[in-house]
Design a protein around this motif. Structure first.
Motif, PDB file in Angstrom:
ATOM      1  N   HIS A 312     -50.809  -5.029  -1.907  1.00 43.14           N
ATOM      2  CA  HIS A 312     -52.099  -4.588  -2.435  1.00 43.14           C
ATOM      3  C   HIS A 312     -53.231  -5.408  -1.820  1.00 43.14           C
ATOM      4  CE1 HIS A 312     -49.808  -3.141  -6.253  1.00 43.14           C
ATOM      5  NE2 HIS A 312     -49.693  -2.299  -5.245  1.00 43.14           N
ATOM      6  N   ILE A 316     -56.574  -4.159   0.683  1.00 38.66           N
ATOM      7  CA  ILE A 316     -57.977  -4.589   0.645  1.00 38.66           C
ATOM      8  C   ILE A 316     -58.354  -5.195   1.986  1.00 38.66           C
ATOM      9  CG2 ILE A 316     -59.641  -6.130  -0.470  1.00 38.66           C
ATOM     10  CD1 ILE A 316     -57.983  -5.831  -3.053  1.00 38.66           C
ATOM     11  N   THR A 412     -55.709 -13.067  -5.830  1.00 42.91           N
ATOM     12  CA  THR A 412     -57.137 -13.215  -5.542  1.00 42.91           C
ATOM     13  C   THR A 412     -57.354 -14.212  -4.404  1.00 42.91           C
ATOM     14  OG1 THR A 412     -57.278 -14.763  -7.420  1.00 42.91           O
ATOM     15  CG2 THR A 412     -57.994 -12.501  -7.800  1.00 42.91           C
ATOM     16  N   TYR A 480     -62.810   0.009  -2.015  1.00 42.43           N
ATOM     17  CA  TYR A 480     -62.198  -1.291  -2.233  1.00 42.43           C
ATOM     18  C   TYR A 480     -61.449  -1.374  -3.560  1.00 42.43           C
ATOM     19  CZ  TYR A 480     -64.579  -3.532   1.723  1.00 42.43           C
ATOM     20  OH  TYR A 480     -64.995  -3.901   2.991  1.00 42.43           O
ATOM     21  N   ASN A 481     -61.804  -0.540  -4.508  1.00 42.61           N
ATOM     22  CA  ASN A 481     -61.188  -0.616  -5.831  1.00 42.61           C
ATOM     23  C   ASN A 481     -59.969   0.283  -5.997  1.00 42.61           C
ATOM     24  OD1 ASN A 481     -62.760  -2.506  -7.620  1.00 42.61           O
ATOM     25  ND2 ASN A 481     -64.412  -1.296  -6.732  1.00 42.61           N
ATOM     26  N   VAL A 484     -57.182  -2.132  -6.123  1.00 45.73           N
ATOM     27  CA  VAL A 484     -57.254  -2.809  -7.423  1.00 45.73           C
ATOM     28  C   VAL A 484     -56.602  -1.955  -8.502  1.00 45.73           C
ATOM     29  CG1 VAL A 484     -58.812  -3.768  -9.167  1.00 45.73           C
ATOM     30  CG2 VAL A 484     -59.316  -4.078  -6.747  1.00 45.73           C
ATOM     31  N   MET A 525     -62.122   2.032 -12.420  1.00 46.92           N
ATOM     32  CA  MET A 525     -63.065   1.111 -11.795  1.00 46.92           C
ATOM     33  C   MET A 525     -64.304   1.903 -11.387  1.00 46.92           C
ATOM     34  SD  MET A 525     -60.484  -0.825 -12.102  1.00 46.92           S
ATOM     35  CE  MET A 525     -59.276   0.186 -11.328  1.00 46.92           C
ATOM     36  N   PRO A 579     -63.584  -6.296  -5.645  1.00 47.64           N
ATOM     37  CA  PRO A 579     -62.191  -6.337  -6.104  1.00 47.64           C
ATOM     38  C   PRO A 579     -61.803  -7.659  -6.751  1.00 47.64           C
ATOM     39  CG  PRO A 579     -62.298  -5.354  -3.935  1.00 47.64           C
ATOM     40  CD  PRO A 579     -63.678  -5.887  -4.226  1.00 47.64           C
ATOM     41  N   THR A 582     -63.293  -7.069 -10.379  1.00 47.40           N
ATOM     42  CA  THR A 582     -62.738  -5.984 -11.197  1.00 47.40           C
ATOM     43  C   THR A 582     -61.276  -6.214 -11.547  1.00 47.40           C
ATOM     44  OG1 THR A 582     -62.306  -4.710  -9.168  1.00 47.40           O
ATOM     45  CG2 THR A 582     -64.347  -4.222 -10.366  1.00 47.40           C
ATOM     46  N   VAL A 583     -60.560  -6.980 -10.729  1.00 52.72           N
ATOM     47  CA  VAL A 583     -59.144  -7.205 -11.026  1.00 52.72           C
ATOM     48  C   VAL A 583     -58.948  -8.124 -12.223  1.00 52.72           C
ATOM     49  CG1 VAL A 583     -58.725  -9.254  -9.558  1.00 52.72           C
ATOM     50  CG2 VAL A 583     -56.907  -7.577  -9.919  1.00 52.72           C
TER      51      VAL A 583
END
Length: 614
Positions: A312, A316, A412, A480-481, A484, A525, A579, A582-583
């Motif tokens: 994942h 990104i 992250t 980008y989401n 996520v 998102m 991202p 929001t994650v």
């Protein structure tokens, strides 16, 4: 995937073995056991956790198990169900050899048949038991060989992956360990040696360690150790100083490691950027890849290979590198890469991502690429790991130890590294000076924004309590989401055992919309970006079918509150760093839903932290 510990020295082995196995619980397991040598071998093993093993050890011997040489193991079942008899250590028929093993012996069936013809009786369903009987057989059948030679001969006959520890009452002053595809590290003390699958059990006892490379075997005694290849070639031991603190592998007042690691993320972002994002100089300094940076910039294609959460992060990374560096990127599951006859050629670069640096499928992809002349760059968290050693260059994430099986801060940190890499590649290309400086500013401001996001945990907890009944979740995002959404769904299914799927928001109409009703929570998102109104339309489609909507939105977007059931806000940020914000609510949502359902979030069922077998 399993955990190995071992000790030889001047102190009682049992306390270290039990504490070491406790430190390795995060790797995932279903049974545990120890073997201690004191004239004869004392073995205690059983299905269940390390705490139960400790109780069994205390109950099995009135005066406790005594001995200054021992091995311990936590097993994650591959061959044979989780049970007392399949737990490690395994013993030779005469009880003189004890063995623990991580990995898979691929030719175990043929070896088992041959050993049975020589009269060996098997007590378990495991592939691992084959190895202890094979060592015993060779030791007895080949004239004039010692314990070390018997182990070496046995390993030369097996196919597959292994990390092993072996003891014998016939040579009671030896502990033998070896690895091929399954990590092992030796801790060096004063007149004592420690062994473990990773450094976590060692930090209380020593800072000096040696990481075994594939195909290496070490013979330990209280007086010293030798390091050779399986082929009996002497190797020079490279001693490394551990950069690890005890408080990093303890909960620090949090109820679970996972929650601690979610809350550590603002600091981790600072650690990842420290010395790399140079705002005043207007530069990004990635020391580990500087010699290869020009080659990366000129790459015809970048292939990103990873598994699970790291995959994942790679998705990104695809968005980031293509936007800022204008280099074509392809993201592959490492587990599929080598089985699809991939086309590899000159001018291409592979980027492999792994938290542990030991992921078996990712290592296989790495090696295939190198065999075809492709340069490989690694992104991993563990210093001295196999990926760190085998790649041409790389970048450490500096996330610190991640104990929770479900990855949070490692994810992250990987995304942050990919963002820095993309900006470094794109500087003076797709990114002019002003755009580059603005992007650096976005990175620099991220830790404070992430801190504000984790501080909203009580809001997330309150919303989570309304969804513990759900059996299915849908996660939607765009741009980008979208990755996520995949990561949020994975976190929920990993630790709460709720079925969840992530989709690009627009793809909902191409199938998943058939599932939506009043019993289908949908997490969307919807930050204020270029796709905002597109995603708002998707939300309306869900609401029209009575689906429950939880929105992850940008602070200040009051209008969204009237269009959904619940809103979790994140600070305003550029699309490429969004991202990383929001994650966080998705991690917290998964955590609180899982704990309210009574799940063990740090050690979810059937999962292992480091997947070191295919």
């Amino acid at each position: 995937m399993c955990g190995i510990v071992g000790y030889i020295g001047y102190r009682e082995a049992v306390p270290f073995l039990l504490q070491g196995l406790k430190r390795l619980e995060y790797r995932g397991y279903d049974s545990a056991g120890i073997a201690v040598l004191n004239g004869t071998l004392s073995v205690v093993k059983q299905k269940g956790d390390v705490a139960k093993l400790g109780e069994a050890v205390a109950a099995s011997h009135a005066d406790g198990i005594s001995g200054m040489v021992g091995i311990g193991h936590t097993r994650w079942a591959t061959h044979g169900d989780p049970s007392d008899r399949n737990a490690h250590p395994h013993l030779s028929m005469d009880g003189s050899i004890a063995l623990i093993h991580n990995g898979i012996i691929e030719n175990h069936a043929a070896l088992r048949t041959e050993l049975q013809q020589h009269g060996y009786l098997f007590q378990s369903d495991t592939d691992s038991e084959v190895l202890v009987h094979l060592i015993d057989h060779l030791w007895k059948q080949i004239p004039f060989i010692d314990f070390e030679s018997a182990v070496r001969q046995a390993l030369s006959l097996v196919e597959g992956a292994y990390g092993i520890g072996v003891l014998s009452s016939r040579e009671p002053d030896r502990l033998i360990v070896a690895r091929h595809g399954s990590p092992l590290v030796i801790g060096i003390g004063e007149g004592e040696y420690f062994v473990a699958s990773d450094a976590a059990p060692l930090v209380e006892y020593t800072r000096r360690v040696v990481y075994l490379a594939d195909g290496e075997m070490a013979v330990l005694s209280a007086d010293g150790f030798s390091l050779k290849t399986i082929g009996n070639v002497v190797q020079e031991a490279v001693v490394t100083e551990l950069d690890l603190e005890l408080d990093e592998i303890e909960k620090g007042g949090f109820e679970h490691f996972m929650l601690k690691e979610i809350f550590e993320q603002p600091r981790v972002m600072q650690d990842v950027m420290r010395g790399r994002v140079l705002l005043e100089e207007g530069a990004i300094q990635l020391g580990g890849i500087m010699d290869m940076l020009d080659e990366l910039r000129m790459a015809r294609r970048i292939i990103i290979c990873a598994c699970g959460t790291s995959w994942h992060a790679g998705l990104i990374g695809e968005y980031l590198i293509e936007e800022f560096a204008r280099i074509p990127v392809e993201v592959d599951y490492a587990s599929e890469f080598r089985y699809r006859s991939p086309i590899l050629g000159e001018g291409e670069v592979m980027l492999v991502i792994s938290q542990s640096g030991e992921t078996a499928d990712t290592l296989a992809a790495l090696r295939l690429a190198k065999e075809n002349g492709v340069k490989v760059v690694g992104i991993c968290n563990v210093v001295g790991s196999t990926i760190a050693r085998e790649t041409d260059c790389g970048i450490y994430t500096h996330a610190g130890p991640e104990i929770g099986v479900a990855s949070t801060k490692a994810f992250t940190a990987q995304v942050m590294v990919l963002a820095m890499l993309a900006l470094a590649l794109g500087k003076d290309r797709a990114l002019g000076p002003d755009a580059f400086l603005a992007a650096l500013g976005e990175l620099a401001s991220l830790p404070e924004k992430m801190q504000r996001t984790v501080e909203e945990s009580e809001v997330v907890r309150g919303i989570s309590g309304e969804y513990t009944w759900a059996e299915h979740f849908l996660y939607l995002g765009r741009g980008y989401n979208f990755p996520v959404a995949l990561e949020g769904a994975l976190k929920l299914k990993e630790i709460s055992y709720i079925h969840a799927e992530g989709y690009p928001a627009a793809e909902m109409k191409h199938g998943p919309i058939a599932l939506i009703d009043e019993e289908m929570p949908v997490v969307v998102m919807v930050p204020k970006d270029a796709s905002y109104w597109k995603v708002r339309s998707n939300i309306e489609e869900v609401r029209a079918r009575k689906g429950k909507v939880i929105a992850i939105a940008t602070e200040g977007d009051e209008e969204i509150a009237g269009a959904v059931d619940h809103v979790l806000y994140v600070p305003e940020a550029a699309a490429f760093v969004m991202p990383l914000l929001t994650v966080v609510p998705l991690q917290l949502l998964s955590y609180y839903v899982a704990t309210m359902r009574g799940c063990n979030v740090d050690r979810p069922r059937n999962l292992a932290k480091a997947v070191t077998v295919e």
